[in-house]
Design a protein around this motif. Sequence first.
Motif, PDB file in Angstrom:
ATOM      1  N   UNK A   1       0.820  -1.205   0.000  1.00  0.00           N
ATOM      2  CA  UNK A   1       0.000   0.000   0.000  1.00  0.00           C
ATOM      3  C   UNK A   1       0.861   1.266   0.000  1.00  0.00           C
ATOM      4  N   UNK A   2       1.964   1.233   0.722  1.00  0.00           N
ATOM      5  CA  UNK A   2       2.850   2.387   0.733  1.00  0.00           C
ATOM      6  C   UNK A   2       3.441   2.638  -0.651  1.00  0.00           C
ATOM      7  N   UNK A   3       3.915   1.579  -1.302  1.00  0.00           N
ATOM      8  CA  UNK A   3       4.507   1.730  -2.624  1.00  0.00           C
ATOM      9  C   UNK A   3       3.494   2.301  -3.617  1.00  0.00           C
ATOM     10  N   UNK A   4       2.252   1.858  -3.508  1.00  0.00           N
ATOM     11  CA  UNK A   4       1.211   2.373  -4.396  1.00  0.00           C
ATOM     12  C   UNK A   4       1.025   3.868  -4.171  1.00  0.00           C
ATOM     13  N   UNK A   5       1.073   4.285  -2.908  1.00  0.00           N
ATOM     14  CA  UNK A   5       0.898   5.706  -2.596  1.00  0.00           C
ATOM     15  C   UNK A   5       2.092   6.532  -3.048  1.00  0.00           C
TER      16      UNK A   5
ATOM     17  N   UNK B   1       2.356   5.264  -7.382  1.00  0.00           N
ATOM     18  CA  UNK B   1       1.182   5.128  -8.215  1.00  0.00           C
ATOM     19  C   UNK B   1       0.526   6.463  -8.481  1.00  0.00           C
ATOM     20  N   UNK B   2      -0.601   6.444  -9.202  1.00  0.00           N
ATOM     21  CA  UNK B   2      -1.303   7.704  -9.485  1.00  0.00           C
ATOM     22  C   UNK B   2      -1.886   8.307  -8.221  1.00  0.00           C
ATOM     23  N   UNK B   3      -1.846   9.602  -8.110  1.00  0.00           N
ATOM     24  CA  UNK B   3      -2.399  10.286  -6.937  1.00  0.00           C
ATOM     25  C   UNK B   3      -3.884  10.540  -7.184  1.00  0.00           C
ATOM     26  N   UNK B   4      -4.687  10.007  -6.283  1.00  0.00           N
ATOM     27  CA  UNK B   4      -6.134  10.027  -6.510  1.00  0.00           C
ATOM     28  C   UNK B   4      -6.863  10.876  -5.485  1.00  0.00           C
TER      29      UNK B   4
END
Length: 462
Positions: free
Chosen positions: A410-414, A417-420
């Motif tokens: 989850x940290x890596x995605x944040x 990854x795209x900022x939503x």
Amino acid sequence: MSELDPCTGSAARPGAGPGARRRCAVVGLGARARLFTQALAGPYADRVDLVGFCDVNAHRMAVHNGWLAAGRPGREPVPAYAAGDFDLMLRRERVDLVVVCSVDRTHDDYIVRALEAGCDVVTEKPMTTDARRARRILDARRRAGREVRVAFNYRYNPVHSAVRELLAAGGIGEVGSVHFEWLLDLRHGADYFRRWHREKANSGGLMVHKATHHFDLVNWWLSSAPETVFAQGGLFFYGDEAGRRRGLARPYARAHGSPAAQGDPFAVHLADSPVLSALYLDAEGEDGYHRDQNVFGPGVTIEDDMAVLVRYASGASLTYHLTAYAPWEGYRIAFNGSEGRLELLVEESTWLRPEVRADGANPVMHGAEADDGADERAGRTEILLRRHWERPREVTVERGEGGHGGGDVRMLRDLFGPRSGADPLGRAADAADGARSLVTGLAANESFGTGLPVRVRDLLDV
């Protein structure tokens, strides 16, 4: 004419605009960096170009390139730069994002130089190791106007997020006190005394290197900051004097090649692990670093048993204890509030077998990950909400997949990854959060020496 960067007023870096691909470099290619290199070259390769490695050891950079090539045949090696060529790498590779995974005491140097070169930064915890270095980072971030993110993966663990939600929703009213005990078992705890972390000048001790995670969680859970700290701590179990006194010491400096280390349950055998062999044993000829030092040998300058009392701006108090030589691994946390009590128990291992030698892909064994029979020793996770005048209620949370209870993924995605949009839990940690996570441990270290309470503002005003 180059377009001006709205944050810095200087020429914008190529590819740095909204929606553009990032050009990322990683400095410090030890074991922890693998989390980032694999993510950047894998799930986030469509958003981030991994364009530079930088380390004091060329062999370790080659190992990471080998791992990336093995998983992605035909991939070109990531350009590798010596530590002295860090600034050259930033210019030549047009880097706009730097991930810092080097030895803790060097974090501030790389963070500041990256900021001054117009880059954003993601840094492993702790952000740095002392107040002077923290001020240097905060000042550089203000001057540069760039972003610093601290990789606090524990914020992204679903269990910890559930605690944040319960407290923020007023589940126990106003929080008056927190009781927090963290236990490292004899395999994981000992590992800090085999490595460079055993010297406080490198790591700030476990109050900084390890507990920065825990103090950050409390700051985040309470939405508050520490004001005063009183602490006691010492080297009780590890080190040469304690080892001799209890008959645990064995006559070797490092485990590899030493007959005295055979059968020692506190030794790590680098040759048993392909990852440890590749990153450390095979790299020794270049820098002389030994990853397998004797935990009962001389030269240990950090504590292994620490008790801390903290007063927060909100009026809440924290009692915290970290033990690095426990028979099981996990933590207990309790929040006492005006309307009840919230309790969290996480058992990561219930016991360990001394004869097991780590030979897996994970170079640091957390909890029950150490051997094939770990399932029988894996513990449980339990959240209990005990409101006044009501029956206790267990709060069920599905643990995530991957390291740190799903926090890593989850940290890596944040981070990449795209900022939503805004996160209602506020999990993203910036440089100010990194500094606030440090000050409790820094004040505790000072209190260890003076025997007196310490005002946090006197060390670092954040």
